[in-house]
Design a protein around this motif. Structure first.
Motif, PDB file in Angstrom:
ATOM      1  N   ARG A 242       0.828  -1.197   0.000  1.00  0.00           N
ATOM      2  CA  ARG A 242       0.000   0.000   0.000  1.00  0.00           C
ATOM      3  C   ARG A 242       0.867   1.253   0.000  1.00  0.00           C
ATOM      4  O   ARG A 242       0.573   2.236  -0.675  1.00  0.00           O
ATOM      5  N   LEU A 243       1.936   1.187   0.770  1.00  0.00           N
ATOM      6  CA  LEU A 243       2.850   2.322   0.842  1.00  0.00           C
ATOM      7  C   LEU A 243       3.427   2.641  -0.541  1.00  0.00           C
ATOM      8  O   LEU A 243       3.412   3.786  -0.986  1.00  0.00           O
ATOM      9  N   PHE A 244       3.891   1.613  -1.223  1.00  0.00           N
ATOM     10  CA  PHE A 244       4.516   1.874  -2.516  1.00  0.00           C
ATOM     11  C   PHE A 244       3.499   2.210  -3.597  1.00  0.00           C
ATOM     12  O   PHE A 244       3.798   2.971  -4.517  1.00  0.00           O
ATOM     13  N   ALA A 245       2.303   1.666  -3.470  1.00  0.00           N
ATOM     14  CA  ALA A 245       1.254   2.036  -4.422  1.00  0.00           C
ATOM     15  C   ALA A 245       0.977   3.533  -4.318  1.00  0.00           C
ATOM     16  O   ALA A 245       0.796   4.224  -5.329  1.00  0.00           O
TER      17      ALA A 245
ATOM     18  N   LEU B 136      14.671   4.747   5.974  1.00  0.00           N
ATOM     19  CA  LEU B 136      14.234   3.380   6.288  1.00  0.00           C
ATOM     20  C   LEU B 136      14.887   2.357   5.356  1.00  0.00           C
ATOM     21  O   LEU B 136      14.908   1.171   5.656  1.00  0.00           O
ATOM     22  N   GLY B 137      15.403   2.830   4.239  1.00  0.00           N
ATOM     23  CA  GLY B 137      16.114   1.924   3.340  1.00  0.00           C
ATOM     24  C   GLY B 137      15.212   0.922   2.641  1.00  0.00           C
ATOM     25  O   GLY B 137      15.631  -0.198   2.341  1.00  0.00           O
ATOM     26  N   LEU B 138      13.975   1.329   2.399  1.00  0.00           N
ATOM     27  CA  LEU B 138      13.065   0.434   1.678  1.00  0.00           C
ATOM     28  C   LEU B 138      13.159   0.725   0.186  1.00  0.00           C
ATOM     29  O   LEU B 138      13.502   1.828  -0.220  1.00  0.00           O
ATOM     30  N   LYS B 139      12.852  -0.274  -0.606  1.00  0.00           N
ATOM     31  CA  LYS B 139      12.807  -0.026  -2.040  1.00  0.00           C
ATOM     32  C   LYS B 139      11.639  -0.795  -2.636  1.00  0.00           C
ATOM     33  O   LYS B 139      11.185  -1.797  -2.064  1.00  0.00           O
ATOM     34  N   ASN B 140      11.183  -0.308  -3.746  1.00  0.00           N
ATOM     35  CA  ASN B 140      10.018  -0.907  -4.390  1.00  0.00           C
ATOM     36  C   ASN B 140      10.448  -2.092  -5.236  1.00  0.00           C
ATOM     37  O   ASN B 140      11.052  -1.941  -6.282  1.00  0.00           O
TER      38      ASN B 140
ATOM     39  N   ARG C  83      -2.581   8.162   3.180  1.00  0.00           N
ATOM     40  CA  ARG C  83      -4.009   8.454   3.126  1.00  0.00           C
ATOM     41  C   ARG C  83      -4.274   9.779   2.392  1.00  0.00           C
ATOM     42  O   ARG C  83      -5.198   9.873   1.585  1.00  0.00           O
ATOM     43  N   ILE C  84      -3.429  10.765   2.656  1.00  0.00           N
ATOM     44  CA  ILE C  84      -3.590  12.053   1.976  1.00  0.00           C
ATOM     45  C   ILE C  84      -3.362  11.890   0.469  1.00  0.00           C
ATOM     46  O   ILE C  84      -4.137  12.391  -0.351  1.00  0.00           O
ATOM     47  N   ILE C  85      -2.301  11.174   0.136  1.00  0.00           N
ATOM     48  CA  ILE C  85      -2.000  10.957  -1.288  1.00  0.00           C
ATOM     49  C   ILE C  85      -3.187  10.293  -1.987  1.00  0.00           C
ATOM     50  O   ILE C  85      -3.620  10.720  -3.063  1.00  0.00           O
ATOM     51  N   ASN C  86      -3.723   9.263  -1.354  1.00  0.00           N
ATOM     52  CA  ASN C  86      -4.824   8.536  -1.980  1.00  0.00           C
ATOM     53  C   ASN C  86      -6.075   9.401  -2.093  1.00  0.00           C
ATOM     54  O   ASN C  86      -6.823   9.287  -3.073  1.00  0.00           O
TER      55      ASN C  86
END
Length: 505
Positions: free
Chosen positions: A343-346, A438-442, A406-409
RNA sequence: GGUAUCGUGGCCGAGUGGCUAGGCAGAGGUCUGCAAAACCUCGUACAGCGGUUCGACUCCGCUCGAUACCUCCA
């Protein structure tokens, strides 16, 4: 962002303001793996925890020298084979050179840490490559009178040490308690005191990992490597020393004593300890045999796993808990992490599309009004910084990121509107925290080659045409067929979007 | 037994002396050709028993329970 970074110092048992000894430089030493087995989820925790620390310090423009050692000598097998080096034992069983085993598992460790997007430390020194430094360190302890030699082995004299200093200050232990509560073990008779620990062990004839020393052909004690290598690369006094909570005693306790004894002062300003990963409420560990390796997580090949979990799912799962809390593994929890991450990356992709569509010009011509600056956005950004400044509270950061999601969506659904400047601020904040800190990637977007994108554009155009003609048969056939190919189509107000199903493809 | 940490709604997990954590799952609704996604609303949780306080999930004490470590075992 004038607020300062505070971190919990195990030594004082309170949060302290982070003030580096020589800003902007920071020295950080973290206890790395003992390379005699495949890395499991428990290894991922400290790696990711201190990767977060590293990333945030770098974000704050500190110049960090990060040392994480590789222990390839010295750990003794506790149970069956008394006094036999762990790595040596494994080597004999598999008919391999000890260093071959160490190399194999070290390589595996690097591969899996890379997959978890853990940055490589500045230096990854091996204990076996620093025997000389360790011998020199032991000599200093002996010169200072805090060690003694028996039959070629050297031990640390905790009782003598305790007359001048406090052995147990880190872990809150009292030496007298240690003495009276020590369980009986074989081969302890050389020590003057059960609480004493080995600095150098004489090798038994069958022991194949051995080095010459003034005392015997043997190998260094477990704790001395960190003292020696820390001093070697970070100096006699450095900022942060990290590791798992299970290393608190005796490992780190002894390290403090060794440094105090040899150098005349302690070496570490801030001690940080990450908590354990548990499985069914129990520590996941080699000794209990209840561990699941990272390889098994990525492949879903462990009987306890209902599916495979991607490296980023694991990373996100770990970051969703504060590093000082125990983190209980379960399939349910990991699936929740997987969905949340998706959901975050979407939302991040939606944000990119919003910005592509509206780079900030022509909005009024297009009939949009210019919304006033949204006060929630700076507040959310500040909340993220506050969370990080409060002892690296990544779960709070993530909670705030989901507020942004949530704001983006909502904007994407045209239920709210943001100015182009606000969209940019949002993008900058999200990307800073998600990617950089956080070092996350899609992982999904990695498969979106230009080739595939072009093809999908065509397919969706054809489907859109049929939809406009209310040819639901064709439109649904396209969607269903794509679904079988693991591609999910989602119809939105601005046309359809698609994504490859499942993070593992 | 000792030392340390902790016990939060179905699950995972933050946090604070009085004001919404967040994610996942679940219920209802909106939107949409359907689907998916998204958005809105909802559960009124804080181990138990006392105490301090105008007021405690948050402070103190006790009880129960859990986990880690206790010498060479991440």
């Amino acid at each position: 962002m004038e607020s300062s970074l505070f971190l919990y110092n195990t030594l004082s048992r309170r949060k302290e303001k982070f003030e580096p000894l020589n800003p902007p430089f920071v020295g950080m030493y973290v206890c790395g793996p003992t390379v005699y087995g495949d890395p499991h989820l428990g290894h991922a925790r400290p790696a990711i925890t201190f990767d977060l620390v590293l990333r945030y310090l770098q974000h704050l423009d500190y110049k960090v020298r990060y040392i994480r050692n590789i222990t390839d000598v010295g750990h003794l097998e506790h149970d069956l084979d008394e006094g036999e080096d762990k790595i040596a034992k494994k080597a004999r069983l598999e008919q391999l050179e000890p260093m071959e085993v160490a190399q194999y598992y070290a390589d595996r460790y690097f591969v899996f840490m890379d997959a978890l997007n853990v940055k490589r430390p500045s230096i990854e020194p091996r204990a076996s490559g620093h025997i000389i430094e360790q011998i020199e360190f032991i000599k200093k302890i002996l010169e200072a009178g805090f060690g003694y030699e028996v039959n070629g082995s050297v031990y640390f004299d905790t009782e003598k040490y305790s007359r001048e200093y406090t052995y147990g200050k880190l872990s809150g232990r009292v030496l007298e308690d240690l003495l009276s509560n020590t369980r009986e073990l074989e081969g302890q008779d050389e020590k003057r005191n059960p609480a004493d620990f080995a600095l150098w062990k004489k090798a038994q004839p069958e022991h194949i990992m051995r080095w010459p020393s003034p005392w015997s052909d043997g190998f260094p004690g477990w704790h001395i490597e960190c003292s020696a290598m820390g001093a070697r690369y970070l100096g006699e006094y450095f900022d942060i020393h990290g590791g798992g909570m299970d290393l608190l005693f005796p490992h780190h306790e002894s390290e403090i004593a060794q440094n105090q004894a040899a150098l005349g002062h302690e070496s570490v300003k801030y001690w940080m300890h990450n908590n354990m990963v548990t499985i069914n409420g129990q520590k996941m560990g080699k000794s209990l045999g209840n561990f699941i390796t990272l390889d098994e997580f990525f492949n879903g090949s462990h009987p306890g796993l209902t599916q495979a979990y991607s490296p980023m799912t694991i990373r996100f799962f770990i970051l969703q808990a504060h590093y000082k809390s125990t983190l209980d593994f379960s399939n349910e929890a990991l699936q929740a992490a997987e969905k949340g991450l998706k959901r975050l990356f979407a939302a991040i992709e939606s944000l990119d599309k919003l910005l592509d569509r509206d780079p900030g010009s022509g909005m009024q011509d297009a009939g949009f009004h210019y919304p006033a600056p949204d006060s929630r956005l700076p507040a959310l950004r500040d909340a993220c910084y506050e969370a990080m400044n409060d002892d690296f509270n990544s779960p709070i950061v993530i909670a705030n990121l989901f507020e942004m999601v949530r704001i983006i969506n909502s904007v994407n659904d045209k239920k709210e509107s943001l100015s182009a400047d606000d969209l940019k601020l949002l993008k900058q904040t999200v990307e800073t925290f998600v990617y950089e800190i956080l070092g996350l990637k899609n992982e999904l977007s990695g498969d979106n080659s230009e080739y595939l994108k072009g093809l999908m554009e065509l397919v969706l155009k054809i489907r859109q045409d049929s939809r406009e003609k209310k040819d639901w048969g064709t439109s649904d056939q396209i969607r269903d067929t794509l679904q079988k190919l693991q591609i999910t189509v989602k119809d939105g107000k601005e046309g359809s979007i698609w994504e490859l199903k499942g993070i593992n493809g």
